[in-house]
Write a protein that holds these residues in place. Structure first.
Motif, PDB file in Angstrom:
ATOM      1  N   VAL A 109       0.859  -1.192   0.000  1.00 35.44           N
ATOM      2  CA  VAL A 109       0.000   0.000   0.000  1.00 35.44           C
ATOM      3  C   VAL A 109       0.891   1.235   0.000  1.00 35.44           C
ATOM      4  N   HIS A 110       0.680   2.102  -0.965  1.00 33.99           N
ATOM      5  CA  HIS A 110       1.505   3.288  -1.225  1.00 33.99           C
ATOM      6  C   HIS A 110       1.233   4.415  -0.231  1.00 33.99           C
ATOM      7  N   GLY A 111       1.919   5.537  -0.419  1.00 36.56           N
ATOM      8  CA  GLY A 111       1.741   6.702   0.422  1.00 36.56           C
ATOM      9  C   GLY A 111       0.926   7.795  -0.250  1.00 36.56           C
ATOM     10  N   PHE A 112       0.983   9.008   0.316  1.00 40.37           N
ATOM     11  CA  PHE A 112       0.282  10.176  -0.236  1.00 40.37           C
ATOM     12  C   PHE A 112       1.029  10.655  -1.477  1.00 40.37           C
ATOM     13  N   VAL A 113       0.273  11.131  -2.476  1.00 45.35           N
ATOM     14  CA  VAL A 113       0.835  11.520  -3.776  1.00 45.35           C
ATOM     15  C   VAL A 113       1.715  10.369  -4.290  1.00 45.35           C
ATOM     16  N   ASP A 114       1.099   9.221  -4.457  1.00 36.67           N
ATOM     17  CA  ASP A 114       1.860   8.030  -4.777  1.00 36.67           C
ATOM     18  C   ASP A 114       0.941   7.007  -5.427  1.00 36.67           C
ATOM     19  N   TYR A 115       1.535   5.980  -5.986  1.00 39.31           N
ATOM     20  CA  TYR A 115       0.828   4.823  -6.539  1.00 39.31           C
ATOM     21  C   TYR A 115       1.880   3.741  -6.742  1.00 39.31           C
ATOM     22  N   PHE A 116       1.460   2.532  -7.127  1.00 44.62           N
ATOM     23  CA  PHE A 116       2.443   1.470  -7.291  1.00 44.62           C
ATOM     24  C   PHE A 116       3.151   1.565  -8.641  1.00 44.62           C
ATOM     25  N   PHE A 117       4.476   1.744  -8.580  1.00 45.91           N
ATOM     26  CA  PHE A 117       5.325   1.692  -9.770  1.00 45.91           C
ATOM     27  C   PHE A 117       6.669   1.025  -9.456  1.00 45.91           C
ATOM     28  N   GLN A 118       6.874   0.645  -8.200  1.00 48.84           N
ATOM     29  CA  GLN A 118       8.160   0.127  -7.737  1.00 48.84           C
ATOM     30  C   GLN A 118       8.302  -1.356  -8.097  1.00 48.84           C
ATOM     31  N   THR A 119       8.516  -1.626  -9.374  1.00 56.81           N
ATOM     32  CA  THR A 119       8.571  -3.014  -9.841  1.00 56.81           C
ATOM     33  C   THR A 119       9.753  -3.788  -9.259  1.00 56.81           C
ATOM     34  N   HIS A 120      10.823  -3.086  -8.876  1.00 53.36           N
ATOM     35  CA  HIS A 120      11.956  -3.793  -8.278  1.00 53.36           C
ATOM     36  C   HIS A 120      11.577  -4.404  -6.931  1.00 53.36           C
ATOM     37  N   MET A 121      10.593  -3.808  -6.237  1.00 56.03           N
ATOM     38  CA  MET A 121      10.115  -4.403  -4.994  1.00 56.03           C
ATOM     39  C   MET A 121       9.352  -5.692  -5.295  1.00 56.03           C
ATOM     40  N   ALA A 122       8.544  -5.663  -6.340  1.00 57.56           N
ATOM     41  CA  ALA A 122       7.863  -6.894  -6.751  1.00 57.56           C
ATOM     42  C   ALA A 122       8.877  -7.961  -7.150  1.00 57.56           C
ATOM     43  N   ASP A 123       9.936  -7.557  -7.872  1.00 60.77           N
ATOM     44  CA  ASP A 123      10.984  -8.507  -8.268  1.00 60.77           C
ATOM     45  C   ASP A 123      11.545  -9.223  -7.042  1.00 60.77           C
ATOM     46  N   PHE A 124      11.829  -8.446  -5.998  1.00 55.78           N
ATOM     47  CA  PHE A 124      12.435  -9.006  -4.786  1.00 55.78           C
ATOM     48  C   PHE A 124      11.568 -10.112  -4.193  1.00 55.78           C
ATOM     49  N   LEU A 139      12.255   4.169   1.457  1.00 54.15           N
ATOM     50  CA  LEU A 139      13.536   3.467   1.555  1.00 54.15           C
ATOM     51  C   LEU A 139      13.833   2.628   0.326  1.00 54.15           C
ATOM     52  N   THR A 140      12.794   2.103  -0.320  1.00 54.19           N
ATOM     53  CA  THR A 140      13.013   1.258  -1.498  1.00 54.19           C
ATOM     54  C   THR A 140      13.428   2.067  -2.722  1.00 54.19           C
ATOM     55  N   LEU A 141      13.382   3.399  -2.625  1.00 55.94           N
ATOM     56  CA  LEU A 141      13.825   4.268  -3.726  1.00 55.94           C
ATOM     57  C   LEU A 141      15.149   4.953  -3.384  1.00 55.94           C
ATOM     58  N   SER A 142      15.773   4.533  -2.314  1.00 55.18           N
ATOM     59  CA  SER A 142      17.070   5.092  -1.915  1.00 55.18           C
ATOM     60  C   SER A 142      18.147   4.699  -2.922  1.00 55.18           C
ATOM     61  N   GLY A 143      19.361   5.207  -2.715  1.00 57.72           N
ATOM     62  CA  GLY A 143      20.480   4.832  -3.561  1.00 57.72           C
ATOM     63  C   GLY A 143      20.676   3.321  -3.587  1.00 57.72           C
ATOM     64  N   LYS A 144      21.348   2.835  -4.608  1.00 58.93           N
ATOM     65  CA  LYS A 144      21.451   1.400  -4.865  1.00 58.93           C
ATOM     66  C   LYS A 144      21.940   0.617  -3.659  1.00 58.93           C
ATOM     67  N   GLU A 145      23.026   1.063  -3.032  1.00 59.36           N
ATOM     68  CA  GLU A 145      23.594   0.314  -1.910  1.00 59.36           C
ATOM     69  C   GLU A 145      22.651   0.301  -0.712  1.00 59.36           C
ATOM     70  N   VAL A 146      21.985   1.430  -0.470  1.00 56.58           N
ATOM     71  CA  VAL A 146      21.086   1.509   0.678  1.00 56.58           C
ATOM     72  C   VAL A 146      19.865   0.630   0.458  1.00 56.58           C
ATOM     73  N   ARG A 147      19.269   0.712  -0.712  1.00 57.61           N
ATOM     74  CA  ARG A 147      18.069  -0.109  -0.926  1.00 57.61           C
ATOM     75  C   ARG A 147      18.409  -1.601  -0.927  1.00 57.61           C
ATOM     76  N   ALA A 148      19.616  -1.956  -1.363  1.00 67.62           N
ATOM     77  CA  ALA A 148      20.030  -3.357  -1.264  1.00 67.62           C
ATOM     78  C   ALA A 148      20.087  -3.781   0.201  1.00 67.62           C
ATOM     79  N   GLU A 149      20.587  -2.905   1.061  1.00 69.00           N
ATOM     80  CA  GLU A 149      20.631  -3.191   2.493  1.00 69.00           C
ATOM     81  C   GLU A 149      19.223  -3.318   3.065  1.00 69.00           C
ATOM     82  N   VAL A 150      18.321  -2.438   2.605  1.00 66.57           N
ATOM     83  CA  VAL A 150      16.926  -2.494   3.057  1.00 66.57           C
ATOM     84  C   VAL A 150      16.309  -3.847   2.717  1.00 66.57           C
TER      85      VAL A 150
END
Length: 360
Positions: free
Chosen positions: A45-60, A290-301
């Protein structure tokens, strides 16, 4: 289900929610199946001014054997209709019907018996309140909150007495716009046409956001007050956020490595009151999502989310870890311990008698 705007393998289902004072209302459930049949599902479930587009989260999640679902709430993203005020609601409970229906589809129609719910920002507030209200029904097996919106990022005098005064005056005009300007700093930090790396529909997620309406503001305030009073979610909860808050009003590179929307200390302050099982994880360099953070940070997340899921939401049918017996439970040990305890008691009694005789 029909093919989603993201294209295959994403499908979507429109949930009819009747009508409100603006007209017909719908929500949209997006689905992506794992390669092999699974009984485990994630609902995002997304946040305010948002919708689902984070396909890399689905990939995970799909790569870990989960079916992935995302819900575009009423008046957001795929569910925003031409006659509607974008992202508007009069209560956080307005969203419960689409959450209920999404959970029913996932569990009853699609046959899943384990459900992890993830909520970002306002979605974290909404899903927390929903999971609390629906406790005892076996709907939610775990909750992952990504920078949840537990309090307004304002000085105390503004977020408490001043906001109460303003809303008391404007309460009869729920669609009135709040006179604040969104500088678009967070939006700039995300979108690839500005200073970010992500591509998404600016009609559904504008750089400077949508106007904040007084009715929505009051709905958020009531929901946050209930949450801060303490919830009883009957599932383990992972609350994650950045280690830093950015408070500037002009562009700075620090926006890319901090939460430029919420006060992260508010998040960690109120998180323990959600459930008896709360894990808090903070990420240095994390952005608001957090899932849209820089590559190294989101990998840690994602690594941390994976570890937490493995610990608190094992796959159905996973045998419980055997608990080794305590020493006193082993054969022969109990008798020896009892004898040792008796000897100590006898020695203590004899010493007490000796002292008593000496002073008589």
């Amino acid at each position: 289900m029909e093919t989603d705007v993201l294209g295959l393998p994403y499908e979507r289902h429109t949930i009819d929610l009747g009508s409100d004072d603006e007209g017909p209302v719908v929500a949209t459930l997006v689905r992506r199946r794992a390669a092999n049949p699974t009984r485990r599902a994630v609902l995002h479930v997304h946040g305010f001014v948002d919708y689902f587009f984070q396909t890399h989260m689905a990939d995970f999640f799909v790569e870990r054997g989960w079916d992935f679902y995302a819900l575009d709430l009423r008046k957001y993203g795929r569910s925003l209709l031409p006659h509607q005020t974008p992202n508007f609601a009069r209560s956080m409970t307005d969203y419960f019907p689409e959450l209920d229906e999404a959970a029913r589809i996932i569990r009853e129609e699609d046959g899943h018996d384990q459900l992890l719910v993830t909520g970002h920002s306002t979605g974290g507030l909404i899903t927390s309140l929903w999971a609390h209200t629906r406790r005892g029904r076996g709907l939610v097996d775990g909750l992952f909150l990504n920078s949840p919106f537990f309090d307004f990022n304002l000085p105390w005098v503004m977020r408490r007495p001043l906001m109460s005064m303003v809303l008391a005056v404007t309460g009869r005009y729920p669609y009135r716009k709040m006179p604040v300007a969104n500088l678009g700093l967070y939006g700039r930090s995300l979108h690839h046409e500005h200073d970010g790396e992500w591509s998404y529909d600016l009609a559904w997620k504008p750089i400077t956001g949508f106007p904040v309406r007084m009715g929505w503001l009051e709905a958020i305030r009531r929901g946050q007050h209930k949450l801060r009073s303490g919830l009883s979610i009957d599932a383990p909860v992972l609350v994650a956020c950045s280690t830093r808050t950015f408070r500037g009003r002009a562009w700075h590179d620090d926006i890319r490595v901090s939460d430029s929307v919420l006060d992260v200390d508010h998040i960690t302050r109120w998180a323990p009151g959600l459930s008896r099982q709360v894990t808090i994880a903070r990420f240095d360099g994390g952005m608001h999502d957090l899932t849209l953070s820089g590559k190294e940070v989101r990998a840690e997340v994602f690594r941390e989310v994976g570890r937490w899921v493995d610990a608190f939401l094992p796959a159905p049918g996973t045998p419980e870890a055997a608990i080794p017996p305590a020493p006193e439970d082993r054969a022969g040990i109990a008798t020896a311990l009892e004898a040792a305890e008796a000897a100590v008691e006898n020695r203590t009694t004899d010493e007490a008698d000796d002292k008593s005789g000496a002073t008589a």
